[in-house]
Design a protein around this motif. Structure first.
Motif, PDB file in Angstrom:
ATOM      1  N   ILE A 126      -6.083  -4.948  23.390  1.00  0.00           N
ATOM      2  CA  ILE A 126      -7.110  -5.992  23.451  1.00  0.00           C
ATOM      3  C   ILE A 126      -7.140  -6.624  24.835  1.00  0.00           C
ATOM      4  N   GLU A 127      -5.963  -6.860  25.404  1.00  0.00           N
ATOM      5  CA  GLU A 127      -5.901  -7.437  26.753  1.00  0.00           C
ATOM      6  C   GLU A 127      -6.611  -6.534  27.765  1.00  0.00           C
ATOM      7  N   ALA A 128      -6.399  -5.223  27.639  1.00  0.00           N
ATOM      8  CA  ALA A 128      -7.031  -4.271  28.556  1.00  0.00           C
ATOM      9  C   ALA A 128      -8.549  -4.287  28.398  1.00  0.00           C
ATOM     10  N   SER A 129      -9.028  -4.363  27.158  1.00  0.00           N
ATOM     11  CA  SER A 129     -10.478  -4.381  26.943  1.00  0.00           C
ATOM     12  C   SER A 129     -11.090  -5.671  27.457  1.00  0.00           C
ATOM     13  N   ILE A 130     -10.374  -6.775  27.310  1.00  0.00           N
ATOM     14  CA  ILE A 130     -10.857  -8.051  27.850  1.00  0.00           C
ATOM     15  C   ILE A 130     -10.960  -7.973  29.367  1.00  0.00           C
ATOM     16  N   ALA A 131      -9.925  -7.433  30.006  1.00  0.00           N
ATOM     17  CA  ALA A 131      -9.931  -7.314  31.464  1.00  0.00           C
ATOM     18  C   ALA A 131     -11.106  -6.467  31.942  1.00  0.00           C
ATOM     19  N   ASP A 158     -18.884 -14.019  35.645  1.00  0.00           N
ATOM     20  CA  ASP A 158     -19.286 -15.389  35.320  1.00  0.00           C
ATOM     21  C   ASP A 158     -18.983 -15.770  33.868  1.00  0.00           C
ATOM     22  N   ALA A 159     -18.335 -14.889  33.150  1.00  0.00           N
ATOM     23  CA  ALA A 159     -18.025 -15.173  31.751  1.00  0.00           C
ATOM     24  C   ALA A 159     -17.071 -16.365  31.638  1.00  0.00           C
ATOM     25  N   GLU A 160     -17.254 -17.158  30.593  1.00  0.00           N
ATOM     26  CA  GLU A 160     -16.356 -18.285  30.341  1.00  0.00           C
ATOM     27  C   GLU A 160     -15.004 -17.746  29.864  1.00  0.00           C
TER      28      GLU A 160
END
Length: 231
Positions: free
Chosen positions: A174-179, A187-189
């Protein structure tokens, strides 16, 4: 399963340019010091100099410079650039390893080193949890705090280990997909989060024996001991 000693922000470590798992027990022994662990964590997030680390850690520059040299000599930090600063040279470093440890290395360093590293990590984790409570970090709708204490037979220990191992590996995915999404949407919050896992033989303290599960947002399921409710 990997053992990860973490505090603060999740490391943005580039596994393609360094070791994802620490597999050298001698390198790991170097990390049996809380200041060195903190410096390495900073260097995983980005370039860091002894001056910057001393400022962030609120430690004397001489002490931090010594620990940076120890880490560099052990190959845990590598020099990335040098910047002239008022007649002196400020050296910047980045981490060459993550804080992920394979089981064989974790066992090879011995009890004393493991205890020192775990004590430092537990202290930082506890401080981070308390700071999150004080600053409203658990008001996040998705926030979750849970612990459980129960007896387990040999088969149960294996089942628990496998379940948490799978959960931790899923966290890394999940961390990799978020990155990846963040790279495409600068510009994502962003909400900085901390996710911790711990599985150990309980010390049989009153706090450990009191199960607790609560969500801040949506439904809440508190199982709070009476001595807490009475406060």
């Amino acid at each position: 399963m990997s053992h990860e000693v973490m505090n603060g922000h999740a490391p943005r470590f580039d596994a393609t340019s360094g070791e994802f798992f620490v597999r050298d027990p001698e390198k790991l022994k170097v990390l049996a010091h809380p200041i060195r662990m903190k410096i390495l964590k900073q260097a995983q997030l980005g370039e860091v100099s002894a001056k910057e680390a001393a400022r962030d850690l609120e430690e004397p520059i001489g002490k931090v410079s010594y620990h940076v040299r120890v880490l560099a000599d052990a190959g845990l930090l590598e020099l990335t650039r040098q910047t002239p600063r008022r007649g002196a040279i400020e050296s910047h470093y980045r981490a060459t390893v993550s804080m992920h440890l394979d089981d064989a290395t974790w066992q090879a360093v011995g009890h004393d080193v493991r205890r020192l590293m775990l004590a430092a990590a537990a202290k930082e984790w506890s401080a981070d949890l308390h700071a999150a409570v004080e600053t409203g970090g658990f008001e996040l709708d998705e926030a979750l705090l849970a612990n459980a204490h129960f007896g387990a037979d040999a088969e149960g220990l294996v089942e628990l280990r496998a379940a948490l191992d799978a959960h931790y590996r899923r966290l890394l995915e999940i961390e990799a997909s978020i990155a990846a999404r963040m790279e495409n949407d600068p510009d994502a919050e962003i909400t900085e989060v901390n996710v911790g896992l711990a599985f150990y033989e309980g010390a049989n303290t009153p706090a450990a024996n009191a199960p607790f599960f609560a969500r801040s947002g949506g439904e809440t399921y508190p199982l709070i001991p009476e001595y807490i409710e009475d406060q």
